[in-house]
Design a protein around this motif. Structure first.
Motif, PDB file in Angstrom:
ATOM      1  N   SER A  32       0.813  -1.107   0.104  1.00  0.00           N
ATOM      2  CA  SER A  32       0.019  -0.088   0.028  1.00  0.00           C
ATOM      3  C   SER A  32       0.864   1.441   0.077  1.00  0.00           C
ATOM      4  O   SER A  32       0.539   2.400  -0.597  1.00  0.00           O
ATOM      5  CB  SER A  32      -0.937  -0.070   1.097  1.00  0.00           C
ATOM      6  N   LYS A  36      -0.894   3.055  -2.703  1.00  0.00           N
ATOM      7  CA  LYS A  36      -1.815   4.157  -2.209  1.00  0.00           C
ATOM      8  C   LYS A  36      -3.234   3.712  -2.060  1.00  0.00           C
ATOM      9  O   LYS A  36      -3.458   2.514  -1.945  1.00  0.00           O
ATOM     10  CB  LYS A  36      -1.540   5.446  -2.849  1.00  0.00           C
ATOM     11  N   ASP A  37      -3.954   4.502  -2.252  1.00  0.00           N
ATOM     12  CA  ASP A  37      -5.400   4.337  -2.311  1.00  0.00           C
ATOM     13  C   ASP A  37      -5.948   3.378  -3.485  1.00  0.00           C
ATOM     14  O   ASP A  37      -6.979   3.206  -3.686  1.00  0.00           O
ATOM     15  CB  ASP A  37      -6.356   5.473  -2.163  1.00  0.00           C
TER      16      ASP A  37
ATOM     17  N   CYS B 201     -12.234   7.528  -7.542  1.00  0.00           N
ATOM     18  CA  CYS B 201     -11.765   8.808  -7.422  1.00  0.00           C
ATOM     19  C   CYS B 201     -12.505   9.981  -7.729  1.00  0.00           C
ATOM     20  O   CYS B 201     -12.824  10.867  -6.844  1.00  0.00           O
ATOM     21  CB  CYS B 201     -10.264   8.871  -7.999  1.00  0.00           C
ATOM     22  N   ASN B 206     -10.905   8.384  -0.806  1.00  0.00           N
ATOM     23  CA  ASN B 206      -9.420   8.752  -0.355  1.00  0.00           C
ATOM     24  C   ASN B 206      -8.957   7.585   0.318  1.00  0.00           C
ATOM     25  O   ASN B 206      -8.068   7.912   1.127  1.00  0.00           O
ATOM     26  CB  ASN B 206      -9.779   9.841   0.349  1.00  0.00           C
ATOM     27  N   GLY B 207      -9.346   6.441  -0.045  1.00  0.00           N
ATOM     28  CA  GLY B 207      -8.745   5.108   0.693  1.00  0.00           C
ATOM     29  C   GLY B 207      -9.556   4.730   1.796  1.00  0.00           C
ATOM     30  O   GLY B 207      -9.395   3.651   2.550  1.00  0.00           O
ATOM     31  N   ARG B 208     -10.733   5.178   2.139  1.00  0.00           N
ATOM     32  CA  ARG B 208     -11.583   4.969   3.163  1.00  0.00           C
ATOM     33  C   ARG B 208     -13.140   4.459   2.659  1.00  0.00           C
ATOM     34  O   ARG B 208     -13.482   5.237   1.751  1.00  0.00           O
ATOM     35  CB  ARG B 208     -11.589   5.822   4.414  1.00  0.00           C
TER      36      ARG B 208
END
Lengths: 211, 213
Positions: A32, A36-37, B201, B206-208
């Motif tokens: 990760s 990243k995301d 996106c 944002n990853g959550r």
């Protein structure tokens, strides 16, 4: 080679779980950092890809068939850390949904196929790739790594069964290695054919970072 | 396309189906722990475990035949191990073998009961509440979401191949074609993952993952 529940004693499956959880935590962290995301969607879809690819049956000999295992393929395409995570997720879903591999044995299965098979395979692959270089290096490296990783993973399986007292090492290890030396040839051929296709169509998708 | 085999009977309506998935996960795990640590000679406990599972199975109203078919996956491995039995010392080999087969069969029965009575999404939710790392759960739920699509795609390509290549083809040619199918599948999957990521996106990911609950 998915070990079911009941074949491993607690002296084997508990340490295997501990190693797998620790190793997986490290792999997720490293993967990760790089992805990243993008990590979650990419890993999820790639795990589904490996699962779907394993469904295709290749003709072997005398009416038998085999399928891709995909450890080294995942490592060559996604890198060692992401590859190991993807294979571990596939194993977890196979265990939970299809009872392919046991719950207590999941740690050992992840150890054999994600770490020994995929990450170990990647080390061999990257060494050969560096030595030969170019596309030829990628294909040669993948072929040898695929063969070695299948043999190594099956020996690890035989050793775990022996430590559990389920089968005698002196007979089980050579037998498993011998059988998987044949299976490994198939894995090597399929991996090379798939990678040469990817090299022709989307060579940018081969994982390129130096270790 | 029919993929209902994944959690075919998870929609039934019984006490076991309605139970909290956390509870079911914990009970299944503890039960499997008991099963795998049972002594191979403790036949009475195997009978007891089997009886409990059969009663739960009857309560859940999942067809026995379906469960029986699902539990057959254990056979290849059992055969593999059985080959080594004659090499074990004396009588112990047979007893050990019988114990191991019973243990693995009962564990598989227990896992089959769990997954057949719990929808996969509910199972993941339960695992998440039991503090299994979130990233692992998220990857698994993405995998579950795209599994059907990619399996469909694979079957479509296979059908296309079969409708074009009738008659005799050399073994190597078949292997080459199948490998190319996997190659195409990889490229398509990767591009799909990128599209999915971009779509996420553009919706503010944002990853959550945020849910209403």
């Amino acid at each position: 080679m998915h070990i079911p529940d009941g074949f491993l004693a607690a002296n084997t499956w508990v340490p295997a779980w501990v190693i797998s959880v620790g190793g997986l935590g490290y792999c997720i962290k490293r993967a990760s950092e790089a992805l990243k995301d993008k990590m979650v969607p990419l890993m999820g879809v790639m795990a589904a890809f490996i699962f779907a690819a394993q469904m295709l049956n290749f003709p072997v000999a005398a009416g038998t068939s085999g399928h891709l295992l995909g450890g080294v393929l995942a490592a060559v395409l996604l890198g060692p850390y992401a590859g190991a995570v993807v294979i571990a997720v596939v194993l977890a879903v196979q265990c939970l949904v299809f009872q392919d591999g046991g719950l207590t044995a999941l740690g050992a299965n992840i150890l054999n196929m994600s770490f020994i098979g995929t990450m170990g395979g990647y080390i061999i692959y990257s060494l050969i790739r560096k030595a030969i270089g170019d596309n030829k290096g990628i294909l040669m490296g993948a072929a040898i790594a695929a063969w070695v990783s299948v043999v190594l993973a099956s020996s690890a399986c035989a050793i775990e069964l022996a430590v559990s007292g389920t089968s005698p090492l002196k007979i089980a290890l050579p037998a498993m290695v011998l059988v998987h030396m044949l299976i490994g040839i198939g894995e090597a051929i399929i991996s090379v054919l798939i990678l040469s296709f990817v090299l022709k169509t989307r060579p940018d998708l081969i994982y390129n970072k130096e270790v | 396309m029919h993929h209902s085999y994944i959690d075919k009977y998870a929609e039934l309506d019984s006490v076991i189906h309605k139970a909290d998935s956390r509870l079911k996960i914990i009970i299944s795990f503890v039960f499997i722990l008991f099963i795998v640590s049972a002594n191979p000679t403790a036949y009475l406990s195997f009978v007891l475990y089997g009886l409990i599972l059969l009663i739960l199975l009857a309560v859940s109203r999942i067809p026995f035949l379906f469960i029986f078919k699902k539990t057959l996956v254990v056979i290849p491995f059992v055969v593999l191990i059985a080959v080594f039995i004659p090499f074990m010392k004396g009588q112990d080999g047979i007893i050990l073998f019988r114990g191991i087969v019973l243990r693995s069969y009962l564990s598989i029965l227990c896992m089959t009961l769990l997954i057949s009575s719990t929808k996969f999404t509910r199972l993941l939710k339960g695992l998440e509440q039991l503090k299994i790392p979130k990233i692992f759960i998220m990857i698994m739920s993405f995998m579950y979401r795209y599994l059907f699509l990619l399996v469909d795609e694979t079957q479509r390509m296979q059908r296309a191949k079969e409708s074009r290549s009738f008659g005799k083809a050399g073994r190597f040619r078949i292997i080459r074609t199948l490998s190319n199918i996997i190659g195409v599948l990889f490229v398509r999957s990767y591009e799909r993952a990128e599209r999915v990521y971009l779509a996420m996106c553009s919706r503010g990911f944002n990853g959550r993952i945020r849910t209403m609950e």
